[in-house]
Design an enzyme around this catalytic site. Structure first.
Site, PDB file in Angstrom:
ATOM      1  N   ASN A 167       0.816  -1.226   0.000  1.00  0.00           N
ATOM      2  CA  ASN A 167       0.000   0.000   0.000  1.00  0.00           C
ATOM      3  C   ASN A 167       0.848   1.274   0.000  1.00  0.00           C
ATOM      4  OD1 ASN A 167       0.746  -0.586   2.681  1.00  0.00           O
ATOM      5  ND2 ASN A 167      -0.933   0.633   3.477  1.00  0.00           N
ATOM      6  N   LYS A 190      12.110  -7.783   1.529  1.00  0.00           N
ATOM      7  CA  LYS A 190      11.179  -8.552   0.696  1.00  0.00           C
ATOM      8  C   LYS A 190       9.932  -7.694   0.480  1.00  0.00           C
ATOM      9  CE  LYS A 190       7.488 -11.412   0.330  1.00  0.00           C
ATOM     10  NZ  LYS A 190       7.060 -10.655  -0.830  1.00  0.00           N
ATOM     11  N   PRO A 191       9.846  -7.053  -0.699  1.00  0.00           N
ATOM     12  CA  PRO A 191       8.650  -6.257  -0.969  1.00  0.00           C
ATOM     13  C   PRO A 191       7.485  -7.172  -1.353  1.00  0.00           C
ATOM     14  CG  PRO A 191      10.141  -6.177  -2.854  1.00  0.00           C
ATOM     15  CD  PRO A 191      10.805  -7.047  -1.819  1.00  0.00           C
ATOM     16  N   GLU A 263       4.167  -4.121  12.490  1.00  0.00           N
ATOM     17  CA  GLU A 263       3.276  -2.969  12.272  1.00  0.00           C
ATOM     18  C   GLU A 263       2.093  -3.508  11.499  1.00  0.00           C
ATOM     19  OE1 GLU A 263       3.965   0.092  13.321  1.00  0.00           O
ATOM     20  OE2 GLU A 263       5.988  -0.296  14.036  1.00  0.00           O
ATOM     21  N   CYS A 297      -2.962   2.133   6.716  1.00  0.00           N
ATOM     22  CA  CYS A 297      -3.201   1.464   8.003  1.00  0.00           C
ATOM     23  C   CYS A 297      -3.695   2.442   9.058  1.00  0.00           C
ATOM     24  CB  CYS A 297      -1.922   0.786   8.466  1.00  0.00           C
ATOM     25  SG  CYS A 297      -0.518   1.898   8.541  1.00  0.00           S
ATOM     26  N   GLU A 395     -11.071  -4.636   9.598  1.00  0.00           N
ATOM     27  CA  GLU A 395     -10.434  -3.605   8.781  1.00  0.00           C
ATOM     28  C   GLU A 395     -10.915  -3.757   7.338  1.00  0.00           C
ATOM     29  OE1 GLU A 395      -6.248  -4.224   7.980  1.00  0.00           O
ATOM     30  OE2 GLU A 395      -5.860  -2.120   8.422  1.00  0.00           O
TER      31      GLU A 395
HETATM   32  P1  NDP Z   1       0.093  -9.204   4.095  1.00  0.00           P
HETATM   33  O1  NDP Z   1       0.307  -9.506   5.515  1.00  0.00           O
HETATM   34  O2  NDP Z   1      -0.664 -10.166   3.257  1.00  0.00           O
HETATM   35  O3  NDP Z   1       1.483  -8.958   3.310  1.00  0.00           O
HETATM   36  C1  NDP Z   1       2.488  -8.129   3.816  1.00  0.00           C
HETATM   37  C2  NDP Z   1       3.842  -8.692   3.399  1.00  0.00           C
HETATM   38  O4  NDP Z   1       4.034  -9.963   4.009  1.00  0.00           O
HETATM   39  C3  NDP Z   1       3.952  -8.926   1.897  1.00  0.00           C
HETATM   40  O5  NDP Z   1       5.260  -8.630   1.480  1.00  0.00           O
HETATM   41  C4  NDP Z   1       3.676 -10.415   1.775  1.00  0.00           C
HETATM   42  O6  NDP Z   1       4.226 -10.996   0.602  1.00  0.00           O
HETATM   43  C5  NDP Z   1       4.380 -10.917   3.026  1.00  0.00           C
HETATM   44  N1  NDP Z   1       3.957 -12.249   3.450  1.00  0.00           N
HETATM   45  C6  NDP Z   1       2.885 -12.971   3.075  1.00  0.00           C
HETATM   46  N2  NDP Z   1       2.866 -14.164   3.707  1.00  0.00           N
HETATM   47  C7  NDP Z   1       3.958 -14.197   4.502  1.00  0.00           C
HETATM   48  C8  NDP Z   1       4.487 -15.155   5.424  1.00  0.00           C
HETATM   49  N3  NDP Z   1       3.886 -16.332   5.648  1.00  0.00           N
HETATM   50  N4  NDP Z   1       5.619 -14.846   6.080  1.00  0.00           N
HETATM   51  C9  NDP Z   1       6.229 -13.655   5.902  1.00  0.00           C
HETATM   52  N5  NDP Z   1       5.789 -12.725   5.022  1.00  0.00           N
HETATM   53  C10 NDP Z   1       4.652 -12.985   4.350  1.00  0.00           C
HETATM   54  O7  NDP Z   1      -0.565  -7.778   4.109  1.00  0.00           O
HETATM   55  P2  NDP Z   1      -1.476  -7.112   3.035  1.00  0.00           P
HETATM   56  O8  NDP Z   1      -0.952  -7.306   1.675  1.00  0.00           O
HETATM   57  O9  NDP Z   1      -2.855  -7.532   3.315  1.00  0.00           O
HETATM   58  O10 NDP Z   1      -1.212  -5.577   3.421  1.00  0.00           O
HETATM   59  C11 NDP Z   1      -2.138  -4.814   4.016  1.00  0.00           C
HETATM   60  C12 NDP Z   1      -2.087  -4.928   5.527  1.00  0.00           C
HETATM   61  O11 NDP Z   1      -0.933  -4.266   6.006  1.00  0.00           O
HETATM   62  C13 NDP Z   1      -3.262  -4.228   6.159  1.00  0.00           C
HETATM   63  O12 NDP Z   1      -3.812  -5.011   7.194  1.00  0.00           O
HETATM   64  C14 NDP Z   1      -2.661  -2.974   6.747  1.00  0.00           C
HETATM   65  O13 NDP Z   1      -3.357  -2.451   7.818  1.00  0.00           O
HETATM   66  C15 NDP Z   1      -1.289  -3.426   7.091  1.00  0.00           C
HETATM   67  N6  NDP Z   1      -0.385  -2.273   7.140  1.00  0.00           N
HETATM   68  C16 NDP Z   1       0.090  -1.850   8.361  1.00  0.00           C
HETATM   69  C17 NDP Z   1       0.883  -0.708   8.452  1.00  0.00           C
HETATM   70  C18 NDP Z   1       1.415  -0.242   9.776  1.00  0.00           C
HETATM   71  O14 NDP Z   1       2.362   0.529   9.780  1.00  0.00           O
HETATM   72  N7  NDP Z   1       0.856  -0.657  10.899  1.00  0.00           N
HETATM   73  C19 NDP Z   1       1.221   0.078   7.274  1.00  0.00           C
HETATM   74  C20 NDP Z   1       0.679  -0.454   6.057  1.00  0.00           C
HETATM   75  C21 NDP Z   1      -0.086  -1.602   6.004  1.00  0.00           C
HETATM   76  P3  NDP Z   1       3.373 -11.278  -0.741  1.00  0.00           P
HETATM   77  O15 NDP Z   1       2.168 -10.393  -0.715  1.00  0.00           O
HETATM   78  O16 NDP Z   1       4.328 -10.957  -1.822  1.00  0.00           O
HETATM   79  O17 NDP Z   1       2.981 -12.714  -0.714  1.00  0.00           O
END
Ligand code: NDP
Length: 528
Positions: A167, A190-191, A263, A297, A395
């Site tokens: 995001n 890891k993006p 976070e 978030c 959310e």
């Molecule tokens: P995810 O938790 O699905 O993904 C976040 C990251 O984690 C991605 O790079 C994803 O990779 C990776 N990931 C996925 N599975 C695993 C795993 N098993 N182990 C380690 N890493 C993994 O989040 P969303 O894509 O749903 O992102 C949105 C969420 O992030 C919302 O809930 C939002 O509130 C939160 N957020 C929080 C912020 C804060 O500062 N508190 C700021 C911004 C967002 P891939 O997608 O490539 O598989």
């Protein structure tokens, strides 16, 4: 990569498909990995491809980072800070390309892409200016006054894994990496697989700023493969993402006995008090709820308005929301861009439709806008929301917010605190002291008064993070730097071992120790 149909959209930007191929080539793999297509939400077309790194690729990247870290740790904090300051300058100077890449990958409006750009140089400058004193050796009281002393040193943990979401792909790839590097660590990032190119473009700029080879690596691919492999190889994990993924990250980090910051998500409340200016609060609600199409978030998703302000606030909020311009131009103008993809659009639509089916009323929005872009959704305001509906409890992470009248501060606080989450909140009042008092009673990591989130996020000197299901640990401020170091205590004795000197009977020594303990306790109270 051959020009794909997605290159039509590239022609509207400063980016060539060859540039994206060059960025993808930065990722080192054994050659066994398959590739993943990256699509743009602007047109839902492919724009490029990245390797799906294997667990072995991740382990090799961490090994390279670890080798580079040994020299980096020996550089002074000032030398490291100078490189990060140059990097901050480059991010500003190269913003035209960076803005295009962010917009291309996320479909967000240009003004919200710019917020990401501005965050990075500010973070670099804050840590460059304050890092040396935060990381300096600190003298502490010794065990026995005059006879011993204690000094604390802060040593880098080694290699930090940064796992970031889609995001805010520019800010969230860097905001945790900058202090990690400044503290003397290497970083492997890891993006999200949907937004890899902006992280790769930043890696390019770090190299241009003078960061030694190997210190900042990117590994791409599916989170379920790359994430666990990264957590198994690094010394600390800084994770930003969803709460359920955060739990799996914490479990794995715990098993490996490494520390982590998480976070996570939020269901952020906004509280409008009886003395608030309704127009000002409405402007804040628009900015908070619909920035980045609500995929933020920190965005408010529940608004509690004092009865006496409710009608005026709702009129102003609905009016301003209806005036928002949706669009996907690669230029300033539109205020609301796209959601990230079709699955996310379905999730947002489902939240709104089930709320309406449960009796909620739509005050504005409530429709997908395929005429604007394949995944666009109107800024949406709901009222009369059933407190048990999904939109009230979970959310949404989209341009959807519910408004509720409340009878006063007590009800506002009770409802604001009725959530498993605790990331960000805001309080609206013409009396800032009163606002501060209410803020202290809200169970969130950050509470902003008369602003939805920017005054909290952009206060780089102040920690930011969540309580409850919103996470663990803090970014920003001294806390955001100290998480990446191990505190080591070096204590010295001027009199040899703190034990009975030769020939002193144990009974006398026991009396001496009791007397000394009494004096030390008094001193601790008088000289804190
Ligand atoms: P995810 O938790 O699905 O993904 C976040 C990251 O984690 C991605 O790079 C994803 O990779 C990776 N990931 C996925 N599975 C695993 C795993 N098993 N182990 C380690 N890493 C993994 O989040 P969303 O894509 O749903 O992102 C949105 C969420 O992030 C919302 O809930 C939002 O509130 C939160 N957020 C929080 C912020 C804060 O500062 N508190 C700021 C911004 C967002 P891939 O997608 O490539 O598989």
């Amino acid at each position: 990569m051959a020009r794909t149909s997605g290159s039509r959209i590239l022609e509207e930007t400063t980016i060539e498909s060859e540039r994206l191929e060059g960025l993808a080539a930065r990722i080192e793999t054994s050659g066994d990995s398959s590739s993943l297509e990256v699509r743009t939400p602007v047109t839902d077309e492919p724009i490029g491809a990245i390797p799906a790194c294997t667990a072995d690729d991740v382990a090799a990247a961490v090994d390279r980072a670890r080798s580079a870290q040994a020299d980096w740790e020996r550089a002074t904090v000032d030398e490291r800070a100078a490189i990060l300051e140059r990097f901050g300058d480059l991010v500003l100077n190269r913003r035209a390309e960076l803005l295009d890449v962010v917009q291309l990958e996320t479909g967000k409006s240009r003004q919200h892409a710019l917020e990401e750009i501005l965050d990075v140089p500010l973070t670099c400058s804050y840590y460059a200016a304050n890092g040396p004193s935060i990381l300096a050796d600190a003298d502490r009281s010794g065990a026995v006054p005059l006879a011993s002393d204690a000094t604390v040193t802060y040593d880098p943990v080694g290699v930090v894994g940064v796992i970031s979401p889609w995001n805010y792909p520019l800010t969230l790839a860097m905001t945790d990496a900058i202090p990690a590097l400044l503290a003397g660590n290497a970083v492997v990032c890891k993006p999200d697989e949907r937004t890899p190119f902006i992280a790769l473009a930043l890696a390019d700029l770090l190299a241009e700023a003078g960061l030694p080879d190997g210190l900042f690596q990117i590994v791409t691919g599916e989170g379920e493969t790359v994430g666990p492999a990264l957590i198994d190889a690094v010394d600390y994990v800084a994770f930003t993402g969803g709460t359920e993924t955060g739990r799996t990250v914490a479990e794995r980090a715990g098993r490996n006995l490494i520390d982590c910051s998480l976070e996570l998500g939020g269901k952020n409340p906004m509280v409008v008090l009886d003395d608030a200016d309704p127009e000002t609060a409405a402007r804040g609600a628009v900015k908070g709820a619909f920035t980045n199409a609500g995929q933020l978030c920190l965005a408010p998703e529940r608004i509690y308005v004092d009865d006496r302000q409710y009608d005026e606030f709702v009129d102003a909020f609905v009016g301003a929301t209806r005036r928002l311009e949706l669009g996907l131009e690669f230029d300033y103008g539109p205020e609301v861009g796209s959601l990230i993809d079709g699955d996310h659009l379905e999730g947002v639509r489902e939240h709104v439709e089930s709320a309406v089916a449960d009796g909620a009323s739509l005050l504005s929005g409530g429709r997908a806008r395929s005429d604007v872009g394949p995944f666009c959704y109107e800024p949406t305001i709901l009222t009369d929301v059933d407190p048990d509906s999904r939109v009230a409890c979970e959310e949404t992470f989209g341009p959807v917010v519910s408004v509720h009248p409340v009878s006063g501060i007590d009800e506002a606080l009770e409802r604001a605190n009725d959530s498993e989450y605790g990331l960000n909140a805001s309080v609206w009042t013409t009396d800032r002291e009163r606002g501060r008092g209410v803020a202290r009673k809200i169970e969130c990591g950050t509470v902003c008064v008369n602003d939805p989130y920017t005054v909290g996020w952009a206060a780089t000197d102040a920690p930011m993070g969540g309580v409850g299901d919103s996470g663990l640990g803090r970014r920003h401020g001294p806390e955001g730097l100290r998480r990446y170091v191990d505190a080591r205590t070096i204590a010295t004795s001027r009199i040899g071992p703190l034990d009975a000197p030769p020939g002193v009977p144990p009974r006398w020594f026991a009396r001496f120790m009791l007397g000394l303990t009494t004096i030390q306790r008094r001193l601790a109270r008088w000289l804190p």
